[in-house]
Design a protein around this motif. Structure first.
Motif, PDB file in Angstrom:
ATOM      1  N   GLN A   1       0.817  -1.221   0.000  1.00 61.68           N
ATOM      2  CA  GLN A   1       0.000   0.000   0.000  1.00 61.68           C
ATOM      3  C   GLN A   1       0.847   1.266   0.000  1.00 61.68           C
ATOM      4  N   THR A   2       0.407   2.244  -0.790  1.00 61.39           N
ATOM      5  CA  THR A   2       1.115   3.518  -0.878  1.00 61.39           C
ATOM      6  C   THR A   2       0.133   4.700  -0.881  1.00 61.39           C
ATOM      7  N   HIS A   3      -1.023   4.523  -0.234  1.00 62.76           N
ATOM      8  CA  HIS A   3      -2.031   5.588  -0.102  1.00 62.76           C
ATOM      9  C   HIS A   3      -2.559   6.064  -1.456  1.00 62.76           C
ATOM     10  N   THR A   4      -2.695   5.111  -2.381  1.00 56.82           N
ATOM     11  CA  THR A   4      -3.310   5.397  -3.676  1.00 56.82           C
ATOM     12  C   THR A   4      -4.795   5.033  -3.615  1.00 56.82           C
ATOM     13  N   VAL A   5      -5.479   5.182  -4.758  1.00 58.88           N
ATOM     14  CA  VAL A   5      -6.804   4.577  -4.906  1.00 58.88           C
ATOM     15  C   VAL A   5      -6.751   3.561  -6.057  1.00 58.88           C
ATOM     16  N   ASN A   6      -5.604   2.907  -6.192  1.00 63.00           N
ATOM     17  CA  ASN A   6      -5.452   1.841  -7.180  1.00 63.00           C
ATOM     18  C   ASN A   6      -6.101   0.564  -6.651  1.00 63.00           C
ATOM     19  N   VAL A   7      -6.997  -0.013  -7.459  1.00 59.82           N
ATOM     20  CA  VAL A   7      -7.722  -1.221  -7.072  1.00 59.82           C
ATOM     21  C   VAL A   7      -7.419  -2.322  -8.083  1.00 59.82           C
ATOM     22  N   ALA A   8      -6.882  -3.439  -7.610  1.00 56.47           N
ATOM     23  CA  ALA A   8      -6.524  -4.563  -8.477  1.00 56.47           C
ATOM     24  C   ALA A   8      -7.686  -5.543  -8.595  1.00 56.47           C
ATOM     25  N   VAL A   9      -7.852  -6.091  -9.796  1.00 52.25           N
ATOM     26  CA  VAL A   9      -8.790  -7.185 -10.028  1.00 52.25           C
ATOM     27  C   VAL A   9      -8.010  -8.485  -9.872  1.00 52.25           C
ATOM     28  N   VAL A  10      -8.403  -9.309  -8.913  1.00 53.71           N
ATOM     29  CA  VAL A  10      -7.660 -10.522  -8.575  1.00 53.71           C
ATOM     30  C   VAL A  10      -8.312 -11.725  -9.266  1.00 53.71           C
ATOM     31  N   GLU A  11      -7.555 -12.343 -10.161  1.00 52.07           N
ATOM     32  CA  GLU A  11      -8.018 -13.517 -10.901  1.00 52.07           C
ATOM     33  C   GLU A  11      -7.403 -14.784 -10.301  1.00 52.07           C
ATOM     34  N   GLU A  12      -7.836 -15.924 -10.793  1.00 50.85           N
ATOM     35  CA  GLU A  12      -7.338 -17.207 -10.284  1.00 50.85           C
ATOM     36  C   GLU A  12      -5.809 -17.278 -10.309  1.00 50.85           C
ATOM     37  N   GLU A  13      -5.201 -16.804 -11.386  1.00 51.85           N
ATOM     38  CA  GLU A  13      -3.741 -16.892 -11.512  1.00 51.85           C
ATOM     39  C   GLU A  13      -2.998 -15.934 -10.571  1.00 51.85           C
ATOM     40  N   ASP A  14      -3.729 -15.055  -9.894  1.00 48.32           N
ATOM     41  CA  ASP A  14      -3.104 -14.112  -8.963  1.00 48.32           C
ATOM     42  C   ASP A  14      -3.078 -14.633  -7.531  1.00 48.32           C
ATOM     43  N   ARG A  15      -3.615 -15.813  -7.330  1.00 45.99           N
ATOM     44  CA  ARG A  15      -3.677 -16.396  -5.980  1.00 45.99           C
ATOM     45  C   ARG A  15      -2.287 -16.390  -5.342  1.00 45.99           C
ATOM     46  N   GLY A  16      -2.171 -15.776  -4.162  1.00 42.94           N
ATOM     47  CA  GLY A  16      -0.901 -15.724  -3.452  1.00 42.94           C
ATOM     48  C   GLY A  16       0.024 -14.589  -3.846  1.00 42.94           C
ATOM     49  N   LYS A  17      -0.406 -13.755  -4.776  1.00 38.93           N
ATOM     50  CA  LYS A  17       0.431 -12.673  -5.300  1.00 38.93           C
ATOM     51  C   LYS A  17       0.437 -11.462  -4.354  1.00 38.93           C
ATOM     52  N   ARG A  18       1.415 -10.580  -4.528  1.00 43.47           N
ATOM     53  CA  ARG A  18       1.416  -9.268  -3.873  1.00 43.47           C
ATOM     54  C   ARG A  18       1.307  -8.198  -4.959  1.00 43.47           C
ATOM     55  N   PHE A  19       0.305  -7.335  -4.833  1.00 43.56           N
ATOM     56  CA  PHE A  19       0.083  -6.261  -5.808  1.00 43.56           C
ATOM     57  C   PHE A  19       0.770  -4.987  -5.320  1.00 43.56           C
ATOM     58  N   MET A  20       1.737  -4.507  -6.086  1.00 46.91           N
ATOM     59  CA  MET A  20       2.495  -3.320  -5.714  1.00 46.91           C
ATOM     60  C   MET A  20       1.702  -2.059  -6.059  1.00 46.91           C
ATOM     61  N   GLU A  21       1.988  -0.974  -5.320  1.00 45.36           N
ATOM     62  CA  GLU A  21       1.345   0.324  -5.567  1.00 45.36           C
ATOM     63  C   GLU A  21      -0.172   0.178  -5.626  1.00 45.36           C
ATOM     64  N   THR A  22      -0.699  -0.613  -4.708  1.00 42.20           N
ATOM     65  CA  THR A  22      -2.121  -0.975  -4.735  1.00 42.20           C
ATOM     66  C   THR A  22      -2.692  -0.888  -3.330  1.00 42.20           C
ATOM     67  N   ASP A  23      -3.860  -0.274  -3.204  1.00 42.76           N
ATOM     68  CA  ASP A  23      -4.491  -0.140  -1.888  1.00 42.76           C
ATOM     69  C   ASP A  23      -5.840  -0.834  -1.781  1.00 42.76           C
ATOM     70  N   GLY A  24      -6.273  -1.486  -2.867  1.00 44.72           N
ATOM     71  CA  GLY A  24      -7.532  -2.207  -2.819  1.00 44.72           C
ATOM     72  C   GLY A  24      -7.533  -3.368  -3.791  1.00 44.72           C
ATOM     73  N   MET A  25      -8.385  -4.357  -3.521  1.00 47.43           N
ATOM     74  CA  MET A  25      -8.517  -5.520  -4.392  1.00 47.43           C
ATOM     75  C   MET A  25      -9.983  -5.926  -4.465  1.00 47.43           C
ATOM     76  N   VAL A  26     -10.371  -6.482  -5.620  1.00 49.21           N
ATOM     77  CA  VAL A  26     -11.705  -7.062  -5.784  1.00 49.21           C
ATOM     78  C   VAL A  26     -11.538  -8.420  -6.457  1.00 49.21           C
ATOM     79  N   THR A  27     -12.467  -9.342  -6.168  1.00 46.29           N
ATOM     80  CA  THR A  27     -12.421 -10.651  -6.814  1.00 46.29           C
ATOM     81  C   THR A  27     -13.780 -11.325  -6.743  1.00 46.29           C
ATOM     82  N   ASN A  28     -13.969 -12.298  -7.641  1.00 48.94           N
ATOM     83  CA  ASN A  28     -15.134 -13.188  -7.569  1.00 48.94           C
ATOM     84  C   ASN A  28     -14.687 -14.647  -7.512  1.00 48.94           C
ATOM     85  N   VAL A  29     -13.400 -14.861  -7.201  1.00 49.14           N
ATOM     86  CA  VAL A  29     -12.835 -16.215  -7.173  1.00 49.14           C
ATOM     87  C   VAL A  29     -12.934 -16.788  -5.760  1.00 49.14           C
TER      88      VAL A  29
END
Length: 277
Positions: free
Chosen positions: A91-119
């Motif tokens: 987290q870096t106090h952005t409003v960047n939101v990552a979409v988390v897919e199956e292949e992202d399981r266990g990943k770390r999203f850089m420069e990201t302060d939010g995540m959404v998923t349906n997995v």
């Protein structure tokens, strides 16, 4: 068994839970959706040492990596997820939101302060030490969002941005969403300078200002991030009765929760966790 938390009021918004010696907090309103597992950690129940003692799963605090891995194992077992399914933000106090897919399981999203998923099974994890956790559950489309919102994220409406991403990618209707504003610093403890208040004045309606802050004799202000995020959710279309607003302050509970205002950088991080069943 009570953890000894101090609450701002007597409302039963948050439930304390201890599983296999690991304490964490849950929102009954989120549990009642029937579609998620979730929790918010305390600083208790882990193996970390020194200023990270004892429950810290963040790798950015200088903690022993072996202790972090053991804490992840304990926490995952308590909440009912797998450590390898934990998916993180840097987290870096952005409003960047990552979409988390199956292949992202266990990943770390850089420069990201939010995540959404349906997995199902992927456990979203974000980190805190006074900033505001935002939990979002769409039980109709079976979509979740989890976001970190400090004062910068709040001014830039991280709650709305996360909802918009859920709508854009998955078709979420904000009227279906159940939301929780997690443990964070309360208005009584959150003193800010005028430059912060000017940002809020630019971005919030004048009729809301009295709810958001008050000025003190020393020229500083006390800011209410809990109310600000509730306003953001409501303006974005979440029903008031679907929003659980925390009554636990991180700064008021230094023996149980990490707080940057209390100890500065000499601390671990608290974690918010959210996963679809």
């Amino acid at each position: 068994m009570s953890l000894g938390l101090k609450y701002k009021n007597d409302e039963k918004i948050i439930e304390e839970r201890i599983v296999n010696g690991v304490p964490y907090l849950v929102y009954p309103m989120l549990e009642q959706t029937g579609v998620v597992k979730h929790g918010f950690t305390t600083r208790l129940g882990g193996v970390s040492k020194g200023y990270c003692a004892t429950m810290n799963i963040s790798t950015t605090r200088g903690d022993d990596p072996r202790d972090v891995e053991e804490n992840k194992r304990r926490l995952a077992e308590a909440i009912g997820v797998r450590p390898e399914d934990m998916t993180f933000t840097h987290q870096t106090h952005t409003v960047n939101v990552a979409v988390v897919e199956e292949e992202d399981r266990g990943k770390r999203f850089m420069e990201t302060d939010g995540m959404v998923t349906n997995v199902p099974g992927i456990c979203l994890v974000t980190f805190y030490a006074d900033c505001v956790p935002l939990y979002l559950v769409d039980p109709v489309r079976k979509v979740i969002g989890l976001s970190h919102s400090g004062w910068r994220g709040t001014v830039n409406r991280m709650g709305r941005v996360t909802l918009e991403k859920m709508h854009e990618v998955y078709g979420t209707d904000p009227g279906d969403v159940v939301a929780a504003i997690g443990p964070s610093i309360c208005q009584d403890c959150y003193e800010v300078s005028e430059d912060v208040i000017l940002e809020f004045q630019k971005d919030f309606r004048k009729e809301d200002w009295d709810d958001l802050y008050y000025r003190k004799e020393n020229g500083k202000y006390q800011l209410n991030l809990w109310r600000a995020n509730e306003i953001i959710f409501q303006e974005a279309g979440v029903k008031k009765e679907h929003i659980a607003v925390t009554n636990v302050c991180t700064h008021c509970n230094p023996e149980i929760l990490f707080s940057h205002r209390t100890t500065g950088d000499k601390r671990g991080n608290l974690s918010a966790l959210l996963a679809l069943k």
